[in-house]
Design a protein around this motif. Sequence first.
Motif, short mmCIF file in Angstrom:
data_model
loop_
_atom_site.label_atom_id
_atom_site.label_comp_id
_atom_site.label_asym_id
_atom_site.label_seq_id
_atom_site.Cartn_x
_atom_site.Cartn_y
_atom_site.Cartn_z
N LEU A 1 -12.62 9.26 -3.38
CA LEU A 1 -11.37 9.10 -2.25
C LEU A 1 -10.50 10.27 -2.73
O LEU A 1 -10.29 10.65 -1.34
N TRP A 2 -10.19 10.16 -3.23
CA TRP A 2 -8.31 10.74 -3.38
C TRP A 2 -8.87 12.22 -3.62
O TRP A 2 -7.92 13.46 -3.45
N GLN A 3 -10.07 12.10 -4.49
CA GLN A 3 -10.57 13.75 -4.48
C GLN A 3 -10.94 14.32 -2.91
O GLN A 3 -10.34 15.73 -2.77
N LEU A 4 -10.87 13.69 -1.61
CA LEU A 4 -11.20 13.59 -0.43
C LEU A 4 -10.07 14.43 -0.04
O LEU A 4 -9.42 15.26 0.71
N ASN B 1 -9.31 18.04 1.20
CA ASN B 1 -8.64 18.14 2.84
C ASN B 1 -6.99 18.44 3.68
O ASN B 1 -6.88 17.77 4.45
N ASN B 2 -6.06 18.62 2.48
CA ASN B 2 -4.65 18.50 2.27
C ASN B 2 -4.23 18.15 2.84
O ASN B 2 -3.52 17.42 4.29
N GLY B 3 -4.72 16.54 2.27
CA GLY B 3 -3.80 14.79 2.89
C GLY B 3 -4.98 14.00 3.21
O GLY B 3 -5.90 14.68 3.21
N GLY B 4 -3.98 12.72 4.05
CA GLY B 4 -5.54 11.65 4.63
C GLY B 4 -5.68 12.35 5.79
O GLY B 4 -6.52 11.07 5.91
N VAL C 1 -1.40 5.86 4.40
CA VAL C 1 -2.38 6.30 5.23
C VAL C 1 -3.77 5.60 4.96
O VAL C 1 -4.19 5.24 5.64
N LEU C 2 -3.58 5.31 3.59
CA LEU C 2 -5.44 4.33 4.11
C LEU C 2 -5.12 3.11 4.45
O LEU C 2 -5.91 3.05 4.93
N GLY C 3 -3.68 2.54 3.96
CA GLY C 3 -3.73 1.18 4.89
C GLY C 3 -3.67 1.40 6.21
O GLY C 3 -3.74 0.22 6.80
N GLY C 4 -3.48 2.38 6.70
CA GLY C 4 -3.03 3.04 8.66
C GLY C 4 -4.87 2.75 8.85
O GLY C 4 -5.20 2.02 9.84
N LEU C 5 -5.72 2.11 7.63
CA LEU C 5 -7.55 2.19 8.64
C LEU C 5 -7.85 0.82 7.57
O LEU C 5 -9.00 0.11 7.78
N PHE C 6 -7.46 0.98 6.34
CA PHE C 6 -8.46 -0.10 5.76
C PHE C 6 -7.13 -0.98 5.04
O PHE C 6 -6.80 -1.19 3.37
#
Length: 297
Positions: free
Chosen positions: A243-246, A250-253, A209-214
């Motif tokens: 970041l992982w805590q966020l 929020n139930n995922g990325g 998911v992170l790699g989809g924007l960063f």
Amino acid sequence: MFTGLSAFPLTPFKNEQVDAVAFARLIHKLVDARVNSICAMGSTGLYPYLSREEFSELATTAVELAGNIPVMVGVGALRTDDVLRNIDIAQTAGVEAVLLAPVSYHPLRDCEVYALYEKVTQHLSVPLCVYENPNVTNFVFSDDLYRHITRLPNVAAIKIPGQSFHEDEGKKRLDQLRQLLPDNVAIGVSGDKFGAAGMAVGCDLWLSVLGGLFPNTVKYLISKAKEQGREVAMQSSQKMEALWQLFTKNNGGMRVMATAASILGLTEYECLPHPLRPLDKEDRVILEALITELMLT
């Protein structure tokens, strides 16, 4: 296809319609970063929220813009017939693989999930990635079910739930899966908190998911994990704990990345379909600071 970084971009909305211009921006960002593959309309890509026309438009756009980067798309739906229609659209658009989770409202049994994949693989001419995401589907794959499904034609990869590859139990589970699955089936790590360590201990790809924007950040983490091993991967991931805590809060990325995309000016502020919402004001402020502090790119 099933190696390295598979980037999962958001499907952005504007006034309750798919924002094709913003979607193109996100795909161009991934192409510029030279990711290994793009998974359009994965979970972050909101495939269950799309009409058939929107699905078709996005699949075609993703393939056209990706150039020589392979594209995979999520094809899940409540009814098998709708999954097959999505597959027809995806294959016509020219995708190189499909991603399928056992989507359901009523809890599924193992025999029903096997029947889904059996029928789907008979219909496919491209590789399939099996997606286990019990937090969303409320379905957990047994080892016996994995054993049978991964021996169906065209099954080329599995996307396993996030688990602690930082610990020996995670590595042990990966070894168990290696013994269980055919040699030609790739194992992909999901849950970005666990991605770097998963790649360090031998997962074939990070479906991110992170790699989809960063994407550049995730590519860097993969490189460090492969070159310097699990301990360094653990340290790199721990630096991103806020970041992982966020993500967890929020139930995922998905909401986190939707908010990040708007912070970067790539999408509208309200870029999710109703009733989904971006982060609240407090978490948005935290995220803005983290993007700078962690130098996410």
